[in-house]
Scaffold this motif. Structure first.
Motif, PDB file in Angstrom:
ATOM      1  N   GLN A   1       0.830  -1.200   0.000  1.00  0.00           N
ATOM      2  CA  GLN A   1       0.000   0.000   0.000  1.00  0.00           C
ATOM      3  C   GLN A   1       0.871   1.260   0.000  1.00  0.00           C
ATOM      4  O   GLN A   1       0.625   2.195  -0.762  1.00  0.00           O
ATOM      5  N   ARG A   2       1.901   1.269   0.846  1.00  0.00           N
ATOM      6  CA  ARG A   2       2.818   2.427   0.899  1.00  0.00           C
ATOM      7  C   ARG A   2       3.521   2.637  -0.436  1.00  0.00           C
ATOM      8  O   ARG A   2       3.682   3.769  -0.898  1.00  0.00           O
ATOM      9  N   GLU A   3       3.946   1.537  -1.058  1.00  0.00           N
ATOM     10  CA  GLU A   3       4.629   1.630  -2.351  1.00  0.00           C
ATOM     11  C   GLU A   3       3.702   2.204  -3.428  1.00  0.00           C
ATOM     12  O   GLU A   3       4.121   3.037  -4.229  1.00  0.00           O
ATOM     13  N   LEU A   4       2.444   1.767  -3.435  1.00  0.00           N
ATOM     14  CA  LEU A   4       1.487   2.318  -4.401  1.00  0.00           C
ATOM     15  C   LEU A   4       1.239   3.801  -4.157  1.00  0.00           C
ATOM     16  O   LEU A   4       1.167   4.590  -5.097  1.00  0.00           O
ATOM     17  N   GLU A   5       1.086   4.174  -2.900  1.00  0.00           N
ATOM     18  CA  GLU A   5       0.874   5.589  -2.560  1.00  0.00           C
ATOM     19  C   GLU A   5       2.071   6.428  -2.991  1.00  0.00           C
ATOM     20  O   GLU A   5       1.902   7.514  -3.565  1.00  0.00           O
ATOM     21  N   ALA A   6       3.275   5.935  -2.738  1.00  0.00           N
ATOM     22  CA  ALA A   6       4.488   6.662  -3.145  1.00  0.00           C
ATOM     23  C   ALA A   6       4.555   6.784  -4.659  1.00  0.00           C
ATOM     24  O   ALA A   6       4.923   7.837  -5.196  1.00  0.00           O
ATOM     25  N   ARG A   7       4.169   5.741  -5.363  1.00  0.00           N
ATOM     26  CA  ARG A   7       4.180   5.778  -6.833  1.00  0.00           C
ATOM     27  C   ARG A   7       3.194   6.819  -7.357  1.00  0.00           C
ATOM     28  O   ARG A   7       3.497   7.585  -8.266  1.00  0.00           O
ATOM     29  N   ARG A   8       2.008   6.859  -6.757  1.00  0.00           N
ATOM     30  CA  ARG A   8       0.983   7.819  -7.202  1.00  0.00           C
ATOM     31  C   ARG A   8       1.434   9.242  -6.918  1.00  0.00           C
ATOM     32  O   ARG A   8       1.195  10.143  -7.727  1.00  0.00           O
ATOM     33  N   GLU A   9       2.093   9.473  -5.794  1.00  0.00           N
ATOM     34  CA  GLU A   9       2.630  10.809  -5.496  1.00  0.00           C
ATOM     35  C   GLU A   9       3.698  11.186  -6.515  1.00  0.00           C
ATOM     36  O   GLU A   9       3.736  12.327  -6.983  1.00  0.00           O
ATOM     37  N   TRP A  10       4.560  10.249  -6.844  1.00  0.00           N
ATOM     38  CA  TRP A  10       5.610  10.502  -7.833  1.00  0.00           C
ATOM     39  C   TRP A  10       4.992  10.829  -9.189  1.00  0.00           C
ATOM     40  O   TRP A  10       5.391  11.790  -9.844  1.00  0.00           O
TER      41      TRP A  10
END
Length: 91
Positions: free
Chosen positions: A75-84
């Motif tokens: 979940q954290r990785e997906l959130e970080a990807r979406r922010e990027w």
């Protein structure tokens, strides 16, 4: 997330968007998106890679059916990807 293939990232998005999807449901979603058949030999090894990386957890419904959920890390990785992505694409 940078070390994942595009297909593996798509798997994460599908898993995140469904409630405990099983392999066939994930396969059907991706086939609709890609507009072509996804072979089991491609799907399941990539799901196993996501499990091995700690991004996805595999559970068991019955003897033949597994289901998949994102881990907190996934979940954290997906959130970080979406922010990027949001830095570059404003939709």
């Amino acid at each position: 997330m940078y070390d994942l293939t595009g297909f593996q990232r798509d798997l994460l998005y599908v898993i995140a968007g469904e409630e405990e999807p099983h392999g066939l449901a994930i396969k059907e979603e991706l086939e609709e998106y890609y507009e072509k058949e996804i072979h089991h030999g491609r799907l399941y090894p990539n799901l196993d890679t996501l499990v091995d990386k700690g991004l996805v957890e595999k559970g068991r419904r019955d003897r033949r059916t597994n289901f998949y959920t994102l881990t907190r890390r996934g979940q954290r990785e997906l959130e970080a990807r979406r922010e990027w992505e949001a830095q570059y694409v404003d939709l």
